[in-house]
Design a protein around this motif. Sequence first.
Motif, PDB file in Angstrom:
ATOM      1  N   LEU A 163       0.842  -1.198   0.000  1.00 42.64           N
ATOM      2  CA  LEU A 163       0.000   0.000   0.000  1.00 42.64           C
ATOM      3  C   LEU A 163       0.880   1.252   0.000  1.00 42.64           C
ATOM      4  CD1 LEU A 163      -2.684  -0.951   2.700  1.00 42.64           C
ATOM      5  CD2 LEU A 163      -2.898  -1.128   0.212  1.00 42.64           C
ATOM      6  N   SER A 164       0.308   2.372  -0.375  1.00 42.08           N
ATOM      7  CA  SER A 164       1.056   3.623  -0.332  1.00 42.08           C
ATOM      8  C   SER A 164       1.242   4.053   1.118  1.00 42.08           C
ATOM      9  CB  SER A 164       0.304   4.709  -1.096  1.00 42.08           C
ATOM     10  OG  SER A 164      -0.897   5.062  -0.414  1.00 42.08           O
ATOM     11  N   LYS A 165       2.176   4.961   1.363  1.00 41.96           N
ATOM     12  CA  LYS A 165       2.395   5.463   2.719  1.00 41.96           C
ATOM     13  C   LYS A 165       1.133   6.108   3.275  1.00 41.96           C
ATOM     14  CE  LYS A 165       7.382   6.209   2.784  1.00 41.96           C
ATOM     15  NZ  LYS A 165       8.474   7.191   3.028  1.00 41.96           N
ATOM     16  N   GLN A 166       0.381   6.806   2.411  1.00 37.36           N
ATOM     17  CA  GLN A 166      -0.845   7.459   2.843  1.00 37.36           C
ATOM     18  C   GLN A 166      -1.897   6.432   3.255  1.00 37.36           C
ATOM     19  OE1 GLN A 166       0.804   8.127  -0.002  1.00 37.36           O
ATOM     20  NE2 GLN A 166       1.650  10.153   0.524  1.00 37.36           N
ATOM     21  N   GLU A 167      -1.998   5.335   2.489  1.00 33.23           N
ATOM     22  CA  GLU A 167      -2.971   4.284   2.811  1.00 33.23           C
ATOM     23  C   GLU A 167      -2.591   3.574   4.111  1.00 33.23           C
ATOM     24  OE1 GLU A 167      -4.635   2.758  -1.501  1.00 33.23           O
ATOM     25  OE2 GLU A 167      -2.546   2.300  -0.974  1.00 33.23           O
ATOM     26  N   ILE A 168      -1.302   3.342   4.310  1.00 30.76           N
ATOM     27  CA  ILE A 168      -0.837   2.702   5.551  1.00 30.76           C
ATOM     28  C   ILE A 168      -1.131   3.603   6.741  1.00 30.76           C
ATOM     29  CG2 ILE A 168       1.220   1.996   6.840  1.00 30.76           C
ATOM     30  CD1 ILE A 168       2.363   0.951   4.189  1.00 30.76           C
ATOM     31  N   SER A 169      -0.876   4.886   6.586  1.00 30.03           N
ATOM     32  CA  SER A 169      -1.137   5.848   7.666  1.00 30.03           C
ATOM     33  C   SER A 169      -2.627   5.920   7.983  1.00 30.03           C
ATOM     34  CB  SER A 169      -0.610   7.229   7.272  1.00 30.03           C
ATOM     35  OG  SER A 169      -0.882   8.164   8.273  1.00 30.03           O
ATOM     36  N   ARG A 170      -3.453   5.902   6.950  1.00 23.82           N
ATOM     37  CA  ARG A 170      -4.896   5.968   7.141  1.00 23.82           C
ATOM     38  C   ARG A 170      -5.396   4.707   7.867  1.00 23.82           C
ATOM     39  NH1 ARG A 170      -5.930   7.879   2.575  1.00 23.82           N
ATOM     40  NH2 ARG A 170      -6.317   5.968   1.391  1.00 23.82           N
ATOM     41  N   TYR A 171      -4.865   3.555   7.498  1.00 26.75           N
ATOM     42  CA  TYR A 171      -5.239   2.304   8.165  1.00 26.75           C
ATOM     43  C   TYR A 171      -4.896   2.380   9.654  1.00 26.75           C
ATOM     44  CZ  TYR A 171      -5.065  -2.568   9.667  1.00 26.75           C
ATOM     45  OH  TYR A 171      -5.252  -3.745  10.359  1.00 26.75           O
ATOM     46  N   GLN A 172      -3.678   2.845   9.965  1.00 27.23           N
ATOM     47  CA  GLN A 172      -3.266   2.938  11.361  1.00 27.23           C
ATOM     48  C   GLN A 172      -4.184   3.862  12.157  1.00 27.23           C
ATOM     49  OE1 GLN A 172       1.032   3.755  11.852  1.00 27.23           O
ATOM     50  NE2 GLN A 172       1.039   1.665  12.622  1.00 27.23           N
ATOM     51  N   SER A 173      -4.537   4.986  11.570  1.00 23.40           N
ATOM     52  CA  SER A 173      -5.414   5.939  12.263  1.00 23.40           C
ATOM     53  C   SER A 173      -6.767   5.323  12.576  1.00 23.40           C
ATOM     54  CB  SER A 173      -5.606   7.199  11.408  1.00 23.40           C
ATOM     55  OG  SER A 173      -4.422   7.941  11.335  1.00 23.40           O
ATOM     56  N   GLU A 174      -7.321   4.590  11.614  1.00 19.50           N
ATOM     57  CA  GLU A 174      -8.631   3.959  11.820  1.00 19.50           C
ATOM     58  C   GLU A 174      -8.567   2.898  12.910  1.00 19.50           C
ATOM     59  OE1 GLU A 174      -9.564   2.563   7.938  1.00 19.50           O
ATOM     60  OE2 GLU A 174     -10.103   4.553   7.150  1.00 19.50           O
ATOM     61  N   ARG A 175      -7.524   2.067  12.859  1.00 17.24           N
ATOM     62  CA  ARG A 175      -7.395   1.010  13.866  1.00 17.24           C
ATOM     63  C   ARG A 175      -7.129   1.602  15.244  1.00 17.24           C
ATOM     64  NH1 ARG A 175      -6.859  -4.247  12.749  1.00 17.24           N
ATOM     65  NH2 ARG A 175      -7.491  -4.305  14.932  1.00 17.24           N
ATOM     66  N   LEU A 176      -6.327   2.655  15.305  1.00 15.87           N
ATOM     67  CA  LEU A 176      -6.017   3.283  16.582  1.00 15.87           C
ATOM     68  C   LEU A 176      -7.273   3.909  17.179  1.00 15.87           C
ATOM     69  CD1 LEU A 176      -3.774   3.964  18.575  1.00 15.87           C
ATOM     70  CD2 LEU A 176      -3.339   6.058  17.283  1.00 15.87           C
TER      71      LEU A 176
END
Length: 440
Positions: free
Chosen positions: A7-20
Motif C-alpha cells: 500500500l502507499s504510505k498514505q494508505e498505511i497511515s490511514r489504516y493505522q489511524s482507523e485502527r487506533l
Amino acid sequence: MKKFQSLSKQEISRYQSERLKELLAHAIKNVPAYKDLDHELIRSASNPADSIQHFPILTKKYFNENSESYISNTADRSQLIANRTGGSTGEPTRFYLDRVTVEHFEAARWLGLSWSGIQIGDPSVMVWGSSIELSKNQSQIHQLKEVFLKNRTIISAYDLKEESIRKYLDQIHSFKPNYLYGYPSALALLAELMIRNNLRLRIKLNAVVTTAETLQPQQREVIETAFDCKVINEYGARDGGIIAYECPEGNMHISAKNCYLEVVDIHTKQPLGYNEKGLLLVTDLNNYSMPRIRYQLGDVVSLSDKPCGCGNHLPILGSLEGREDDVFVSRDGSYVHGNYFNQVMWNLESFSGYQLIQHTHEDVSLKLVKNVGSHDFERDEQVFRDEIMKKLGNIHLSISFVNEIPRSSSGKIRYAVREFPLVTTPTSVEKEKEFTTLNL
C-alpha cells in the motif's frame, strides 16, 4: 500483510489511524484501567494521534502492579494465553494475549523472513536460552514440538564451549537448516570459535537471523564471515511482538499493521520527531483482550521518514540503540548511551567481551574478558578507562578480569547496565508520582 506492505504510505497511515481510533474507543469503554480518563477530551481530539496523547505512558512497573485492570470486560478469560518476559532487566512482566494477537505476531515474523527468501516451515537451528522452567518431561515434550511442529532444533546459548565446537557443527549439518536464529552474542561467539579453529559449514545457509539483543556491527561482520551468508536483524519482544524486520536493503521496516509506535524524550517524555532518539512507546493494534496503550518497552530508538529501495512501503526504524537501562548518566547530568562504549570496546583487540555497570552516579565497575593471544592488555585497558572517564566524568572506576560475561536468566548478555533510575532527585520523583496519579 503482504498486500498491506504494498500500500502507499498514505494508505498505511490511514489504516493505522482507523485502527487506533477503534482501539482507543474500546479501551475507554471496556478496560477498567482507562475508565477514569477524560473520555470527552479524548473523543474531541482532532485525530487519533492527538487522542492517544491523553493516555498516560504505561511503564512495566505500573503494569505489573495493576495488570488485572488491563483485561477487557469483553475478553473471554478461558481463551486468554498467558505469557511473560524473560526478566533479563529485572522482574518478569506477566501478561495475556489472545489468539488473534499471537497470529499477527507470527505473521509479521514470517513476512520479514520472506523478504530474504525464508518460508514457513523451512528448517532452522536456534542458538537460544529460555527463562521458562520446565520439568524433564515437559522439556522432552517441548523439544519434540520444536522438531516436529516447528522444524527447528536448539543449541543452548548458555554453555557454548570451544571443545564442543565440532559437536555444534555436527548438529547443524545433521539438521540441514535453511537458516540459523538466535542471540547476536551467542551466534558471534559460535562464529568466533569456528574461525579460531579454522572450521566452515559444509552446507549453504540462506541467512543468519539475530534477535533479542542489540546487534553490533562487529558481531554482524564475524557472523557473516564465519557462515558465509547475510545477517538479518529482527526486532521484537515477547510483550511487544515483532516490531521491525531488516529487509535486503538493510533497513528495519516496522510492522505497521500490528503496532502504532511513538518516540518520546527520555527525561521529559515529550514526543520527538524523525531521527531523534528517545524511548519507544508501543501500542498493539490487535490485542483487544488486554490493551496496553503507550506501553514503554524500555528501548531507545528513532523513527525515519526516508524511503527504501526494496519496494516495501512500511515505515522504517531509523536506529535501535538498545535499552533505557543501557543509558548512563555522567557526573554533569548528561546521558551517555552504552552503545558508545560498545564502539570503543570492539576496536580494542585485547578483549573479547566486557560488561560496564553504573552502580551510582559516582561508582562504575568494568569486567573485561581477555582475548587469547593479545599482548597489549595494559595499553587497551588504559584506552577503555580514559574513554569511560571522559564520558562519565570524575567517577570511581573499578576494573576486574573475568573468564566470561554471565548471561541473564533469559540467556542474553547485557554489556551495559545502569542500576539506578534516571530520575533520582526527590523533587523530580514527586512530580513524576503526581503526574502518574493524575493521569491514571
